[in-house]
Scaffold this motif. Structure first.
Motif, short mmCIF file in Angstrom:
data_model
loop_
_atom_site.label_atom_id
_atom_site.label_comp_id
_atom_site.label_asym_id
_atom_site.label_seq_id
_atom_site.Cartn_x
_atom_site.Cartn_y
_atom_site.Cartn_z
N MET A 1 -12.86 -92.30 65.87
CA MET A 1 -12.35 -90.95 65.88
C MET A 1 -12.56 -90.30 67.25
O MET A 1 -11.70 -89.56 67.72
CB MET A 1 -13.02 -90.14 64.79
CG MET A 1 -12.39 -88.81 64.60
SD MET A 1 -12.66 -88.25 62.93
CE MET A 1 -12.30 -86.56 63.12
N GLY B 1 -8.63 -94.47 66.02
CA GLY B 1 -8.87 -93.17 65.45
C GLY B 1 -7.83 -92.11 65.73
O GLY B 1 -8.02 -90.96 65.36
N GLN C 1 -6.61 -90.64 62.48
CA GLN C 1 -7.63 -89.80 61.85
C GLN C 1 -7.70 -88.42 62.51
O GLN C 1 -7.80 -87.40 61.82
CB GLN C 1 -9.01 -90.46 61.94
CG GLN C 1 -9.18 -91.67 61.08
CD GLN C 1 -10.53 -92.31 61.32
OE1 GLN C 1 -11.05 -92.29 62.44
NE2 GLN C 1 -11.11 -92.89 60.27
N ASP D 1 -4.61 -86.44 61.52
CA ASP D 1 -4.72 -85.94 60.14
C ASP D 1 -5.69 -84.77 60.06
O ASP D 1 -5.45 -83.79 59.35
CB ASP D 1 -5.19 -87.06 59.20
CG ASP D 1 -4.12 -88.11 58.97
OD1 ASP D 1 -2.92 -87.80 59.20
OD2 ASP D 1 -4.48 -89.23 58.55
#
Length: 123
Positions: free
Chosen positions: A1, A59, A62, A65
């Motif tokens: 991430m 990541g 992620q 999102d």
């Protein structure tokens, strides 16, 4: 991430640097977004047919999102600006309304033309 967030911030930094060095009339984050888009396109062209996550951009999904789940927070500065600049907006409502209507209609028309061209090209 952390890798995904780093990629996003580096793209924004590169966009800001390009905008300032070349004195472009486009905001740096927009240029950074275009650089990110180009990077994602190049990544997919270099690895055609691959469905596994790219280790070169870990990541990123992620982070995207996470940002999308908190998208409502991005509208707070716009709301504050409406409150702060309310009197100015009240004085200049006609030209702003005209710009919004023309810009919206132009965007819809251009999007339709592009969609038609892409559908013709796809067969």
């Amino acid at each position: 991430m952390i890798g995904g967030l780093t990629i996003l911030l580096l793209c924004q930094l590169a966009g800001e640097m390009l905008a300032r060095l070349l004195h472009l009339p486009i905001p740096g984050p927009v240029i950074g977004m275009a650089l990110l888009f180009a990077g994602l396109l190049l990544r997919d062209r270099l690895r055609p047919g691959s469905t596994r996550p790219d280790p070169g951009m870990p990541g990123l999904g992620q982070v995207a999102d996470g940002l999308l789940s908190h998208l409502g927070l991005m509208f707070i500065p716009a709301g504050v600006a409406v409150v702060v600049y309310g009197p100015h907006l009240a004085r200049e409502w006609a030209p702003m309304s005209l710009a919004i209507v023309i810009g919206t209609l132009g965007t819809i028309a251009l999007t339709g033309r592009i969609a038609q061209a892409l559908m013709r090209r796809a067969g």
